[in-house]
Motif scaffolding. Structure first.
Motif, PDB file in Angstrom:
ATOM      1  N   GLN A  30       0.971  -1.138  -0.021  1.00  0.00           N
ATOM      2  CA  GLN A  30       0.467  -0.201   0.246  1.00  0.00           C
ATOM      3  C   GLN A  30       0.718   1.336   0.043  1.00  0.00           C
ATOM      4  O   GLN A  30       0.470   2.238  -0.558  1.00  0.00           O
ATOM      5  N   ALA A  31       1.908   1.399   1.111  1.00  0.00           N
ATOM      6  CA  ALA A  31       3.055   2.708   0.490  1.00  0.00           C
ATOM      7  C   ALA A  31       3.191   2.677  -0.945  1.00  0.00           C
ATOM      8  O   ALA A  31       3.384   3.569  -0.553  1.00  0.00           O
ATOM      9  N   ALA A  32       3.556   1.398  -1.287  1.00  0.00           N
ATOM     10  CA  ALA A  32       4.066   1.984  -2.716  1.00  0.00           C
ATOM     11  C   ALA A  32       3.476   2.069  -3.385  1.00  0.00           C
ATOM     12  O   ALA A  32       4.150   3.036  -4.402  1.00  0.00           O
ATOM     13  N   VAL A  33       2.132   1.849  -3.698  1.00  0.00           N
ATOM     14  CA  VAL A  33       1.574   2.579  -4.719  1.00  0.00           C
ATOM     15  C   VAL A  33       0.946   4.265  -4.215  1.00  0.00           C
ATOM     16  O   VAL A  33       1.076   4.542  -5.197  1.00  0.00           O
ATOM     17  N   HIS A  34       0.990   4.219  -2.967  1.00  0.00           N
ATOM     18  CA  HIS A  34       0.569   5.874  -2.708  1.00  0.00           C
ATOM     19  C   HIS A  34       1.723   6.291  -2.928  1.00  0.00           C
ATOM     20  O   HIS A  34       1.830   7.675  -3.042  1.00  0.00           O
ATOM     21  N   PHE A  35       2.563   5.728  -2.501  1.00  0.00           N
ATOM     22  CA  PHE A  35       3.850   6.982  -3.206  1.00  0.00           C
ATOM     23  C   PHE A  35       4.122   6.906  -4.091  1.00  0.00           C
ATOM     24  O   PHE A  35       4.593   8.646  -4.401  1.00  0.00           O
ATOM     25  N   LEU A  36       3.678   6.362  -5.456  1.00  0.00           N
ATOM     26  CA  LEU A  36       3.549   6.524  -6.235  1.00  0.00           C
ATOM     27  C   LEU A  36       3.129   7.698  -6.687  1.00  0.00           C
ATOM     28  O   LEU A  36       2.908   8.474  -7.463  1.00  0.00           O
ATOM     29  N   ARG A  37       1.405   7.659  -6.667  1.00  0.00           N
ATOM     30  CA  ARG A  37       0.273   7.984  -6.933  1.00  0.00           C
ATOM     31  C   ARG A  37       0.511   9.593  -7.171  1.00  0.00           C
ATOM     32  O   ARG A  37       1.070  10.523  -7.931  1.00  0.00           O
ATOM     33  N   ARG A  38       1.964  10.199  -5.729  1.00  0.00           N
ATOM     34  CA  ARG A  38       2.050  11.210  -5.322  1.00  0.00           C
ATOM     35  C   ARG A  38       3.059  11.470  -5.716  1.00  0.00           C
ATOM     36  O   ARG A  38       3.042  13.081  -6.131  1.00  0.00           O
ATOM     37  N   GLU A  39       3.909  10.897  -5.451  1.00  0.00           N
ATOM     38  CA  GLU A  39       5.243  11.223  -6.792  1.00  0.00           C
ATOM     39  C   GLU A  39       5.659  11.019  -7.916  1.00  0.00           C
ATOM     40  O   GLU A  39       7.334  11.343  -8.221  1.00  0.00           O
ATOM     41  N   TYR A  40       5.102  10.507  -8.343  1.00  0.00           N
ATOM     42  CA  TYR A  40       5.905   9.744  -9.742  1.00  0.00           C
ATOM     43  C   TYR A  40       6.518  10.820 -10.915  1.00  0.00           C
ATOM     44  O   TYR A  40       7.215  10.315 -11.273  1.00  0.00           O
ATOM     45  N   ALA A  41       5.973  11.666 -10.998  1.00  0.00           N
ATOM     46  CA  ALA A  41       6.289  13.181 -11.773  1.00  0.00           C
ATOM     47  C   ALA A  41       7.831  13.419 -11.125  1.00  0.00           C
ATOM     48  O   ALA A  41       9.180  13.197 -11.796  1.00  0.00           O
ATOM     49  N   ARG A  42       7.875  13.550  -9.416  1.00  0.00           N
ATOM     50  CA  ARG A  42       9.830  13.302  -9.140  1.00  0.00           C
ATOM     51  C   ARG A  42      10.061  12.164  -9.768  1.00  0.00           C
ATOM     52  O   ARG A  42      11.094  11.788  -9.961  1.00  0.00           O
ATOM     53  N   VAL A  43       9.999  11.164  -9.507  1.00  0.00           N
ATOM     54  CA  VAL A  43      10.704   9.699  -9.694  1.00  0.00           C
ATOM     55  C   VAL A  43      10.769   9.948 -11.398  1.00  0.00           C
ATOM     56  O   VAL A  43      11.573   8.863 -11.419  1.00  0.00           O
ATOM     57  N   ALA A  44       9.298  10.073 -12.327  1.00  0.00           N
ATOM     58  CA  ALA A  44      10.091   9.931 -13.596  1.00  0.00           C
ATOM     59  C   ALA A  44      11.263  10.565 -13.869  1.00  0.00           C
ATOM     60  O   ALA A  44      11.762  10.841 -15.006  1.00  0.00           O
ATOM     61  N   ARG A  45      11.542  12.085 -13.525  1.00  0.00           N
ATOM     62  CA  ARG A  45      12.298  12.559 -13.634  1.00  0.00           C
ATOM     63  C   ARG A  45      13.856  12.441 -13.609  1.00  0.00           C
ATOM     64  O   ARG A  45      14.900  12.482 -14.309  1.00  0.00           O
ATOM     65  N   SER A  46      14.102  10.884 -12.341  1.00  0.00           N
ATOM     66  CA  SER A  46      15.189  10.474 -12.022  1.00  0.00           C
ATOM     67  C   SER A  46      15.157   9.305 -12.379  1.00  0.00           C
ATOM     68  O   SER A  46      16.742   9.019 -12.293  1.00  0.00           O
ATOM     69  N   VAL A  47      14.602   8.494 -13.543  1.00  0.00           N
ATOM     70  CA  VAL A  47      14.658   7.528 -13.896  1.00  0.00           C
ATOM     71  C   VAL A  47      15.435   7.371 -15.532  1.00  0.00           C
ATOM     72  O   VAL A  47      14.813   8.760 -15.423  1.00  0.00           O
ATOM     73  N   ALA A  48      16.118   6.823 -15.597  1.00  0.00           N
ATOM     74  CA  ALA A  48      16.789   6.721 -17.315  1.00  0.00           C
ATOM     75  C   ALA A  48      15.583   6.322 -17.851  1.00  0.00           C
ATOM     76  O   ALA A  48      15.681   7.390 -19.266  1.00  0.00           O
ATOM     77  N   SER A  49      14.516   5.375 -18.003  1.00  0.00           N
ATOM     78  CA  SER A  49      13.655   4.938 -18.907  1.00  0.00           C
ATOM     79  C   SER A  49      12.563   4.810 -18.144  1.00  0.00           C
ATOM     80  O   SER A  49      12.724   4.148 -16.981  1.00  0.00           O
ATOM     81  N   VAL A  50      11.050   5.465 -18.530  1.00  0.00           N
ATOM     82  CA  VAL A  50      10.263   5.275 -18.149  1.00  0.00           C
ATOM     83  C   VAL A  50       9.494   3.498 -18.357  1.00  0.00           C
ATOM     84  O   VAL A  50       8.362   3.867 -17.360  1.00  0.00           O
ATOM     85  N   ASP A  51       9.935   3.271 -19.488  1.00  0.00           N
ATOM     86  CA  ASP A  51       9.345   2.158 -20.401  1.00  0.00           C
ATOM     87  C   ASP A  51      10.335   1.414 -19.298  1.00  0.00           C
ATOM     88  O   ASP A  51       9.168   0.702 -19.137  1.00  0.00           O
ATOM     89  N   ARG A  52      11.546   1.089 -18.398  1.00  0.00           N
ATOM     90  CA  ARG A  52      11.507  -0.243 -17.596  1.00  0.00           C
ATOM     91  C   ARG A  52      12.294   0.566 -16.442  1.00  0.00           C
ATOM     92  O   ARG A  52      13.081   1.122 -16.737  1.00  0.00           O
ATOM     93  N   TYR A  53      12.393   0.222 -15.362  1.00  0.00           N
ATOM     94  CA  TYR A  53      13.052   0.294 -14.335  1.00  0.00           C
ATOM     95  C   TYR A  53      12.496  -0.344 -13.311  1.00  0.00           C
ATOM     96  O   TYR A  53      11.222  -1.275 -12.886  1.00  0.00           O
ATOM     97  N   CYS A  54      13.134  -0.065 -12.575  1.00  0.00           N
ATOM     98  CA  CYS A  54      12.518  -0.628 -10.764  1.00  0.00           C
ATOM     99  C   CYS A  54      13.249   0.273 -10.009  1.00  0.00           C
ATOM    100  O   CYS A  54      14.923   0.442  -9.424  1.00  0.00           O
ATOM    101  N   LEU A  55      12.720   0.281  -8.765  1.00  0.00           N
ATOM    102  CA  LEU A  55      12.204   0.954  -8.139  1.00  0.00           C
ATOM    103  C   LEU A  55      12.636   0.575  -6.562  1.00  0.00           C
ATOM    104  O   LEU A  55      11.339  -0.664  -6.309  1.00  0.00           O
ATOM    105  N   LEU A  56      12.734   1.016  -5.402  1.00  0.00           N
ATOM    106  CA  LEU A  56      13.088   0.190  -3.992  1.00  0.00           C
ATOM    107  C   LEU A  56      12.250   1.521  -3.220  1.00  0.00           C
ATOM    108  O   LEU A  56      13.017   2.206  -3.194  1.00  0.00           O
ATOM    109  N   VAL A  57      11.279   1.121  -2.268  1.00  0.00           N
ATOM    110  CA  VAL A  57      10.760   2.220  -2.237  1.00  0.00           C
ATOM    111  C   VAL A  57      10.585   1.474  -0.483  1.00  0.00           C
ATOM    112  O   VAL A  57      10.117   0.842  -0.071  1.00  0.00           O
ATOM    113  N   LYS A  58      11.048   2.732   0.479  1.00  0.00           N
ATOM    114  CA  LYS A  58      11.599   2.586   2.178  1.00  0.00           C
ATOM    115  C   LYS A  58      10.342   3.091   2.440  1.00  0.00           C
ATOM    116  O   LYS A  58       9.215   4.426   2.499  1.00  0.00           O
TER     117      LYS A  58
END
Length: 238
Positions: free
Chosen positions: A183-211
């Motif tokens: 639940q935390a991961a889904v909630h985090f991505l809904r809230r922060e997807y734009a910032r995360v999208a700017r930080s990853v090399a590609s939005v087509d394939r990624y693997c992230l660790l959420v704490k």
């Protein structure tokens, strides 16, 4: 008098044009933002998506309450993106085909066997240790690092996006150490997807660790991006 009326008419026309152009610009801005959001989650407005959810450990046919909340949050997100949604269990077999798949829940104890299959087939650099009485029970191991499961205090979730070779649409995997972490991961991505999208090399394939931390006080709300582990997780995958 005619000159005054002409000036008033020109002023009104200019104002109307300005309002019209402003409305068009705002509509375009919202549309671009929507498509950027859809691209991050691997969806397209109007398409059909499937959410695959696991069961409680040792209780087939029963889903954790927090996993259901994560599913609801995903369904709301997909509705915002203009997608149709169907729900499947972790026993689903076969390709996701032309449907973007959101697979929620870890594989430990057979809770979500589809997650286990996805990890084996697409994320060879990721290992989840078996449930036991050892300190590394349910630890996520990636890139030589172990991320330990401290139930109710600090937990982790792996979020990965990839497209199977036999599919035309991607899979988004949410594999937490518990339903709280899911639940935390889904909630985090809904809230922060734009910032995360700017930080990853590609939005087509990624693997992230959420704490998620301080769970006893803040439940699933105190979640952050711990690391982008894409390189390690997909190591050896073409």
């Amino acid at each position: 008098m005619l000159s005054i009326l002409t000036n008033v008419a020109i002023g009104l026309l200019t104002s109307l044009l300005g309002l019209g152009l402003g409305a068009l610009w705002e509509r375009g801005r919202r549309s671009r933002a929507l498509y950027r959001k859809a691209a991050f989650f691997g969806t397209r407005p109007g398409e059909h998506c499937v959410i695959v959810v696991g069961t409680k450990h040792g209780q087939p046919g029963t889903t954790q309450q927090r996993d259901l909340r994560a599913v609801v949050e995903l369904a709301v997100l997909l509705s915002e993106l203009g997608c149709r949604v169907s729900l499947e269990s972790g026993d689903l077999r076969g390709s996701n085909g032309d449907r973007t798949e959101f697979c929620v829940g870890g594989p430990i104890g057979g809770s979500n066997p589809r997650t286990g299959g996805h990890l084996t087939a697409h994320l060879p650099g990721v290992t989840i240790t078996p449930f036991s009485d050892r300190p590394d029970s349910v630890a996520i191991v990636v890139g030589g690092e172990r991320y330990y499961f401290d139930r109710g205090h600090q937990e982790y979730a792996l979020v990965a996006k990839f497209t199977p070779t036999e599919s035309s649409r991607p899979v988004v995997l949410v594999c937490g150490q518990s339903s709280v972490a899911n639940q935390a991961a889904v909630h985090f991505l809904r809230r922060e997807y734009a910032r995360v999208a700017r930080s990853v090399a590609s939005v087509d394939r990624y693997c992230l660790l959420v704490k998620v931390s301080d769970i006893g006080v803040y439940s699933f709300h105190r979640s952050v991006l711990e690391r982008d582990v894409s390189a390690e997780a997909f190591a050896g995958v073409g």
